[in-house]
Design a protein around this motif. Structure first.
Motif, PDB file in Angstrom:
ATOM      1  N   LYS A 324       0.814  -1.206   0.000  1.00 60.35           N
ATOM      2  CA  LYS A 324       0.000   0.000   0.000  1.00 60.35           C
ATOM      3  C   LYS A 324       0.852   1.261   0.000  1.00 60.35           C
ATOM      4  CE  LYS A 324      -4.467  -1.462   1.448  1.00 60.35           C
ATOM      5  NZ  LYS A 324      -5.587  -1.252   2.321  1.00 60.35           N
TER       6      LYS A 324
ATOM      7  N   VAL C 292     -14.675   3.410   3.690  1.00 61.42           N
ATOM      8  CA  VAL C 292     -14.634   2.015   4.123  1.00 61.42           C
ATOM      9  C   VAL C 292     -13.201   1.505   4.037  1.00 61.42           C
ATOM     10  CG1 VAL C 292     -15.244  -0.298   3.401  1.00 61.42           C
ATOM     11  CG2 VAL C 292     -16.991   1.465   3.548  1.00 61.42           C
ATOM     12  N   GLY C 293     -12.769   0.838   5.118  1.00 64.94           N
ATOM     13  CA  GLY C 293     -11.431   0.269   5.109  1.00 64.94           C
ATOM     14  C   GLY C 293     -10.338   1.256   5.457  1.00 64.94           C
ATOM     15  N   ALA C 294     -10.724   2.401   6.009  1.00 60.49           N
ATOM     16  CA  ALA C 294      -9.720   3.402   6.348  1.00 60.49           C
ATOM     17  C   ALA C 294      -8.956   3.025   7.607  1.00 60.49           C
ATOM     18  CB  ALA C 294     -10.388   4.760   6.512  1.00 60.49           C
ATOM     19  N   GLU C 425     -19.933   2.796  14.478  1.00 58.51           N
ATOM     20  CA  GLU C 425     -21.187   2.862  13.725  1.00 58.51           C
ATOM     21  C   GLU C 425     -22.382   2.675  14.661  1.00 58.51           C
ATOM     22  OE1 GLU C 425     -20.935   3.627  10.626  1.00 58.51           O
ATOM     23  OE2 GLU C 425     -19.063   2.801   9.845  1.00 58.51           O
TER      24      GLU C 425
HETATM   25  N1  LIG Z   1      -9.664  -9.843   8.258  1.00 56.56           N
HETATM   26  C1  LIG Z   1      -8.900  -9.012   7.542  1.00 56.56           C
HETATM   27  N2  LIG Z   1      -7.981  -9.520   6.703  1.00 56.56           N
HETATM   28  C2  LIG Z   1      -7.205  -8.721   5.965  1.00 56.56           C
HETATM   29  N3  LIG Z   1      -7.281  -7.395   5.995  1.00 56.56           N
HETATM   30  C3  LIG Z   1      -8.171  -6.815   6.791  1.00 56.56           C
HETATM   31  C4  LIG Z   1      -9.030  -7.599   7.602  1.00 56.56           C
HETATM   32  N4  LIG Z   1      -9.820  -6.757   8.312  1.00 56.56           N
HETATM   33  C5  LIG Z   1      -9.461  -5.534   7.951  1.00 56.56           C
HETATM   34  N5  LIG Z   1      -8.476  -5.542   7.028  1.00 56.56           N
HETATM   35  C6  LIG Z   1      -7.854  -4.403   6.435  1.00 56.56           C
HETATM   36  O1  LIG Z   1      -7.585  -3.466   7.456  1.00 56.56           O
HETATM   37  C7  LIG Z   1      -7.902  -2.156   7.055  1.00 56.56           C
HETATM   38  C8  LIG Z   1      -8.782  -1.466   8.080  1.00 56.56           C
HETATM   39  O2  LIG Z   1     -10.044  -2.114   8.173  1.00 56.56           O
HETATM   40  P1  LIG Z   1     -11.152  -1.580   9.188  1.00 56.56           P
HETATM   41  O3  LIG Z   1     -12.217  -2.579   9.267  1.00 56.56           O
HETATM   42  O4  LIG Z   1     -10.475  -1.187  10.432  1.00 56.56           O
HETATM   43  O5  LIG Z   1     -11.647  -0.291   8.425  1.00 56.56           O
HETATM   44  P2  LIG Z   1     -12.794   0.726   8.788  1.00 56.56           P
HETATM   45  O6  LIG Z   1     -12.299   2.057   8.461  1.00 56.56           O
HETATM   46  O7  LIG Z   1     -13.323   0.521  10.127  1.00 56.56           O
HETATM   47  O8  LIG Z   1     -13.822   0.314   7.746  1.00 56.56           O
HETATM   48  P3  LIG Z   1     -15.353   0.093   7.931  1.00 56.56           P
HETATM   49  O9  LIG Z   1     -15.926   1.383   7.663  1.00 56.56           O
HETATM   50  O10 LIG Z   1     -15.686  -0.942   6.912  1.00 56.56           O
HETATM   51  O11 LIG Z   1     -15.568  -0.391   9.312  1.00 56.56           O
HETATM   52  C9  LIG Z   1      -8.513  -2.278   5.684  1.00 56.56           C
HETATM   53  O12 LIG Z   1      -7.537  -1.844   4.743  1.00 56.56           O
HETATM   54  C10 LIG Z   1      -8.819  -3.729   5.485  1.00 56.56           C
HETATM   55  O13 LIG Z   1      -8.568  -4.124   4.153  1.00 56.56           O
END
Ligand SMILES: Nc1ncnc2c1ncn2[C@@H]1O[C@H](COP(=O)(O)OP(=O)(O)OP(=O)(O)O)[C@@H](O)[C@H]1O
Ligand SMILES: Nc1ncnc2c1ncn2[C@@H]1O[C@H](COP(=O)(O)OP(=O)(O)OP(=O)(O)O)[C@@H](O)[C@H]1O
Ligand SMILES: [Mg+2]
Ligand SMILES: [Mg+2]
Lengths: 325, 318, 502, 325
Positions: A324, C292-294, C425
């Motif tokens: 990344k 999403v995924g931040a 959320e």
């Molecule tokens: N089980 C997993 N396996 C691999 N990568 C993961 C996994 N869970 C999360 N990630 C990666 O970690 C990063 C952060 O994910 P996270 O769920 O914390 O994001 P978020 O901002 O809370 O998103 P969301 O709004 O979906 O909750 C993302 O880049 C995701 O691709």
């Protein structure tokens, strides 16, 4: 998926190499034939139960089904049934048993562990009762004998019949699991049954199919064991085999939580278990220690597998992160 | 009550489930008809705990007589004494000499082992390597047989039953002519029994004779030998009377077997129990031991023996 | 194609009963061609049940379904698929052990004699992924995706079916602004291709943008309908809850107190290379925004000890802590209402009483023995304070509506008197009425001196509730916005990684 | 929760009544004493495995732990250890075994089925090896004998020692499960492990505790069986018991999915299994049929339970409907 096999393959190679170096007779044609034969027999059972395990279920009745089929075959031979008819009837019986298991699990919503535990007790009881617990042989059914336990010479090496059965079963199972829609459905439902159902998959029917495959292969194993041993002890034949079959499936990469499994892994794992026994005998290790060693090696194998997986997962995380940047 | 009921006034209790016991059952049926009694047959599935609870149930039922094959005679003695207070108690197959049982019907397994040793000597008169296969070594009869074989092959002096000293398992015994290599157990798992035999053939290319101490062992050895293409080259001697072994003896592929004529256990047990229950103590010999003996079966007497066994097997299946 | 007068789908007098619950009673619904029909209602109003009946997951007890005027029975998912109905479920229903392509085509694989045509699956899946704006290889395992990404896969899956009716049951609940806007485009595209959409959402703003018509359900019955020109926030709310809900966001920020939590260069296992630094003070409500995924969920989970930090320092009330388990975090006064309330927030099979008292048992124990009277007191107090709608304390939580479940998740922590409340959320999938109550609670807690951090993908919520917002992008805090700097544009700039704008 | 017991209680009453009517000796003090004794022994094992099952795990090693403890006790008696010390050492060993199982399951994240299957093999092997597979007794340890297998007379009825052990174990287990925070935590984690963790429960430690309790009770059963039978067969003692223990737990209302279980149910279920055997023997039914009957009855019991549950659920639906009208 391929990664799952690495651990067990490594274990196989290690024990194989170790025994080959320690005992000169290990690599003799006779010994390898036997190894192939027993591994094939165990692998066929293991593949069967792998299907059930992939759905998240379990089948504890395998050993008893083997005992029942072997017992009834002997009874039929004794009553001078046509051998082919007898075989067909018993295969049908096995399929029927799987069907009943499947129906009880899906329609009655009983727990697979319980259903098949009852099966374990029930079929064993029936074997003992119908045969009056007498050991019997398969004396004069020569064609069946060579069909189920003959050998095909390839040079000095005689490939045993169970091996050919295994090849056919493994290829079909592999194709079914990895190339057809039903195999994919099986994997999907093992991981998320609701989700699979919402995708329009007939989950009940597939689960039943898995139990049918398992019992069918147990029944087939019953015939193979019967003709291999040329004799049946209704109270004992097949006892405990379910645990070996399950051990092979799990060691071979199936998760008891469902949704995971490879045919090749199961075959290698079955070979490892048989190889261990062969090795213990050839190295002249005390017969009393046998169980302890098998238990220990399986545990180490599974633990090593888990550690490998974790290291890989960590590496993957690191890669994702660096990619990344 | 259920159709399969075989409720009777006396009972015949085994130490497990094995075809051997079904041949004994034949003797029981034979005697039932002859003496006009009904005898329950009980086979404990899983060891001592099962046997104990079966005996308890029979006592609870007020059974008049029991013939039992104790699994661990020495340590079961107090319990057997309890039982002997409530019913007529005899032992068969295995004795509990220190208990208050009325008498023991059986064979001397050590002597039988020595007889087996002689069969082996006849099979390989020039000597050679011998290997022993057995289901479980914790059973006294298995140990006695094994010791008898070893002592005979090593030309050691005779020991007395009840005071036999046992040699350890993982050891090679070298005599002048004969070497006893190893004893492998299979826990009654048939494929293990066969693969143990196979592995022995692999490991010991000069193996001269395979000895099976439990009924299913000799046939497994025979199959392994056959598949190794060494039929006739490696001799087989055994115990008991499975058909495959008898066939092999007939065909000359096995030297012979020691049969305890199991039906005699059943027959004698019922005969004696019936008499004792009726108050006839004249059936008790002075040494409280009825020796049913053993039969050495070789090619000479195979046909006659097999015929009898067939008859008994049919009877046992009733 | 056919008679344009007859509606595409017509449902009349539908009934559905679950053990202990009457989910639908005498419900009617019509869907016209080329229409986006929104269905709204409070939690438990029966929206999902109605849709599941249309999709063949449940069968109705009574009532008729007509498609293009023809009466149709839908007994199974296959029947529904044959009628061209595709449903995007509210809950995710993917197989984590399979890859994206396999999931998209699950149940509809192109095959010859049972053999899967893998090439075609991957090729076509790539197209569908592009449409929903997901840039992952099609052989990525679904288990490796975040919930938000999984939801996009679900949407792609519905698109892959040759459907004439696509039902979307809260498709945006895990999506943030950008993905949501992308989805709007997809919906418009579909409609222009002659596909009708049924759209369910608790985000009424989305409904106003998208819907041609709105149907409102209440307590399993029809509560009314709004035509295109009648659709307004207030009108919908009125039909849903039966009264007006005024003043939706009521944040009255007060002067914050001393610093409660302070993170310096904190590193989460998911993004071990980026250090996060921030602080939250007593009585402050801090929003965490991002796509999403931040990495927002990861951040909260690290603070809560679920995935322990791999570096940096964390101080609570000036004291350095290293929470390695949730228990340790709770003992330091940090609590979390997780994103996935069914998996993490509640023990669904247990009762209201048992769930309510779970974290507190430890405090009320006497030598390990449960203090049953204290337990009932805690639970009863919570039900009353949070206004949780339940037939009794012994009701199994599974059978509560989503909103009430979320109130339970919050409620069980309030009795613990936390220093820092983390909310992931907090209003996901929750109806407007419950939303308002949750906002009121956040407000109350902040007034009582609790520091609050909440993650939200709903822009309105961040703008309405946050005193201050942290914006994240790919695991990095790209900026911090005070209340007077907060605006949709400012957040979006930072969320897409554009630091310069701040 | 109470409903779960009804089915099994009904089954118990039915078989009890049937046997009492069919055989006059069934109700004799002697027979009932024995029934109580064996039921108690089975119930203690069942309660142990119930704890593990409640966490969603399983323990297949129970029978081998029983065999190991009984074997080692005999060895120690033979080597003239102080009996009390021997007992304490063996109890500590059992706890240690449970600890290892728990650690492997929680920290190494291995599947409970696999870990305890390896345990099943390993401990059995160790029993055979250390004792050279010889049957042994417990000759002269009189105090221990009356402690573990004595009787206390109450009128003409002699209550066997295992019964008192059961009473203590059951009361403690019942209190632990239903009255303490840890019992509540155990049920919570069995239902939803992640949810429990997020609620601040130390799930790993609790799971380990469950395995420790299970192995501890298996070890205790080992001693009880040893002194009850006054003899040990290293390769055989305890074999298969895990399946009976699990059957008792499941029949008694534990779900293998975790999160559910009552101590009373397990006790009744253990009694049903023993009662069945007693009944089969008393009625003089062929021993060959024994397994078949036990398997069938367990299956019917579980199926009846499921049907009752469904009917109840349906009735609930009907009530709601009529209430709304
Ligand atoms: N089980 C997993 N396996 C691999 N990568 C993961 C996994 N869970 C999360 N990630 C990666 O970690 C990063 C952060 O994910 P996270 O769920 O914390 O994001 P978020 O901002 O809370 O998103 P969301 O709004 O979906 O909750 C993302 O880049 C995701 O691709
Ligand atoms: N499988 C089921 N078994 C029992 N009750 C159910 C089931 N599914 C739904 N219900 C109940 O039916 C009612 C309607 O639920 P439904 O999921 O349709 O509501 P919804 O409008 O989709 O709510 P939300 O906005 O929270 O998704 C609720 O009371 C719910 O608890
Ligand atoms: Mg819904
Ligand atoms: Mg998140």
């Amino acid at each position: 998926m391929k990664k799952n096999i690495l651990g067990i393959l490594g274990l196989f190679i290690f024990i194989f190499g170790f025994t080959a170096v320690s005992n000169e007779n290990f690599l003799s044609a006779y010994n390898l034939q036997n190894l192939v034969k027993w591994s094939s027999l165990y692998a066929i059972m293991g593949i069967g139960v792998a299907f059930v395990i992939i759905t998240g279920g379990i089948d504890l009745s395998i050993g008893s089904v083997i005992g029942l089929v072997a017992s009834l075959m002997a009874l039929m031979v004794r009553s001078e049934w046509n051998p082919t008819v007898a075989v067909l009837v018993l295969i049908a019986l096995s399929v029927g048993i799987g069907l009943v298991h499947g129906l009880l699990v899906t329609k009655m919503k009983l727990q697979p562990f319980v259903v098949t535990l009852c099966g374990l007790l029930f079929y064993r009881g029936i074997s003992r009762w119908t045969t009056d617990n007498q050991s019997m042989g398969y004396g004069d059914t020569e064609t069946l004998n060579s069909f189920f336990s003959g050998k095909m010479a390839i040079g000095s090496f005689g490939l045993p019949a169970p091996f050919f059965f295994l090849v056919v079963v493994a290829i079909l199972a592999g194709i079914f699991l990895n190339r057809t829609i039903w195999g994919r459905y099986l994997l999907a439902l093992g991981n998320n049954e609701e989700g699979a159902r919402y995708s329009g998959i007939g989950t009940d029917r597939l689960k039943i199919t898995a139990y049918v495959i398992c019992s069918f292969l147990a029944g087939l194993s019953g015939l193979l064991f019967a003709y291999e041993l040329d004799s049946v002890q209704p109270a004992q034949t097949g006892e405990f085999y379910e645990l070996y079959a399950i051990a092979a499936a799990v060691l071979g990469g199936c998760s008891l939580r469902g949704g995971q499994g490879t045919i090749l892994g199961v075959i290698i794992a079955a070979a490892v278990i048989r190889l261990l026994r062969n090795s213990i005998n050839l190295l002249g290790i005390s017969t009393h220690l046998e169980y302890a060693i098998i238990g220990m090696v399986i545990l180490c194998g599974v633990a090593a597998d888990e550690i490998i997986k974790r290291v890989m997962a960590r590496r993957r995380t690191a890669q994702v992160t660096s990619a990344k940047k | 009550s259920p159709k399969t009921s075989n409720e009777g006034s006396i009972a015949y209790v085994t130490n497990g489930i094995d075809p051997f016991w079904d041949l004994c059952a034949a003797g029981v049926h034979q005697a039932e008809a002859e003496f006009g009694v009904k005898c329950e047959i009980h086979m404990p599935t899983k060891g001592l705990a099962d046997q104990k609870s079966i005996l308890e149930t029979l006592l609870a039922k007020g059974i008049k007589g029991i013939a039992v094959s104790p699994i661990d005679a020495e340590n079961q003695t107090p319990f057997l004494n309890e039982a002997a207070k409530q019913t007529v108690l005899i032992t068969h197959d295995a004795d509990a000499p220190k208990s208050d049982r009325q008498l023991y019907i059986g064979t001397d397994n050590y002597k039988a082992g020595r007889a087996l040793g002689q069969l082996i000597k006849a099979a390989i008169p020039d000597g050679g390597e011998v290997m022993i296969f057995v289901g479980r070594l914790e059973q006294l009869n298995a140990r006695q047989r094994r010791q008898g074989v070893i002592d005979e092959l090593l030309d050691r002096p005779h020991q007395t039953l009840g005071q036999v000293k046992f040699d350890e398992v993982a050891k090679v015994f070298k005599g002048d002519k004969y070497t006893v290599l190893d004893t492998r157990t299979d826990n009654f798992v048939m494929d293990t029994a066969k693969s143990n035999a196979e592995d022995a053939i692999t490991k010991h290319p000069k193996l001269a004779c395979m000895v099976g101490l439990f009924a299913y062992n000799p046939p497994r050895c025979l199959e392994a030998i056959k598949e190794a293409g060494k039929l006739g080259q490696i001799k087989v001697c055994g115990f008991d009377e499975q058909d495959d072994l008898l066939q092999a003896i007939k065909d000359g592929n096995a030297q012979g077997t020691i049969s305890q004529q199991p039906w005699k256990y059943g027959y004698q047990s019922v005969r004696v129990l019936k008499a004792l229950v009726d108050g006839d103590t004249s059936v008790i010999p002075d040494n409280r031991f009825i020796d049913v003996g053993y039969k050495i079966v070789t090619r000479e007497n195979i046909d006659e023996f097999w015929a009898e066994k067939r008859k008994m097997a049919e009877l046992g299946a009733q | 194609m056919g008679d344009t007068q007859t509606p595409l789908l017509e449902v009349t007098a539908l009934e559905k009963q679950f053990p202990g619950v009457r989910a639908l009673h005498n419900v009617d619904l019509t869907l016209n061609r080329d229409e986006v029909l929104a269905v709204v209602g409070e939690n438990g109003a029966g929206k999902s049940t109605l849709m599941k009946i249309l999709a063949g997951v449940h069968t109705s007890d009574a009532g008729t379904i007509r498609i293009e005027g023809k009466e149709t029975v839908i007994h199974s998912v296959r029947d529904a698929q044959a009628q061209g109905i595709a449903l995007i479920h509210q809950e995710l229903n993917l197989a984590g052990n399979l890859d994206i392509a396999a999931n998209i085509f699950l149940g509809n694989e192109p095959h010859t004699a049972g053999f899967i045509d893998r090439g075609r699956i991957h090729a076509e899946a790539a197209g569908h992924l592009k449409r929903v704006g997901l840039n992952f290889p099609t052989d990525t395992l679904v288990a490796d995706l975040t919930i938000g990404h999984q939801q996009l896969v679900e949407i792609a899956k519905a698109l892959s079916v040759d459907a004439r009716i696509i039902i979307m049951d809260e498709p945006t609940s895990s999506l943030s602004q950008t993905e949501t806007e992308n989805l709007f485009k997809v919906v418009h595209d579909l409609r222009s291709q002659g596909i009708s959409i049924i759209y369910i959402s608790h985000r009424l703003g989305e409904v106003m943008v998208l819907a041609d018509r709105v149907v409102v359900l209440r307590d399993g019955e029809n509560a009314g309908e709004l035509a295109d020109n009648q659709i307004s926030h207030n009108a919908m709310v009125k039909l849903m809850v039966g009264r007006d809900l005024s003043q939706f966001y009521q944040r009255n920020a007060t002067e914050p107190g001393s610093v409660v939590i302070e993170a310096e260069n904190l590193r989460t296992p998911a993004h071990p290379r980026s250090g996060l630094s921030f602080s939250v003070r007593e009585g402050e409500i801090v929003g965490v925004a991002g796509l999403v995924g931040a990495g927002r969920t990861e951040l909260l989970q690290t603070l809560f000890g679920v995935t322990p930090a791999v570096g940096g320092t964390l101080k609570i009330d000036g004291k350095v802590i290293h929470p390695r388990t949730p228990l340790e975090a709770i003992q330091s006064g940090i609590v979390l209402a997780p994103e996935d309330r069914k998996q993490h927030g509640l023990i669904l099979e247990m009762s209201v009483r048992e769930n309510a008292s779970l974290p507190r048992l430890r405090m009320d124990q006497k030598a390990g023995a449960i203090d049953f009277s204290a337990e009932i007191e805690v639970a009863a107090g919570m039900v009353e304070k949070m206004d949780i709608k339940t037939p009794g304390l012994e009701q199994v939580v599974q059978y509560l509506s989503g909103g009430n479940q979320q109130k339970m998740v919050l409620g069980k922590w309030l009795a613990m008197k936390p220093r820092l409340l983390l909310l992931d959320e907090p209003t996901r999938g929750i109806d407007v009425g419950s939303k308002q109550e949750i906002y009121r609670l956040m407000e109350e807690l902040a007034a009582g001196g609790v520091a609050i951090m909440f993650v939200s993908s709903e822009m309105e919520e961040v703008l309405g509730m946050a005193d201050r917002a942290l914006v994240m992008h790919e695991g990095v805090i790209t900026g911090e916005l005070n209340r007077d700097q907060l605006s949709e544009e400012a957040v979006m700039q930072l969320a897409t990684g554009n630091k310069a704008a701040a």
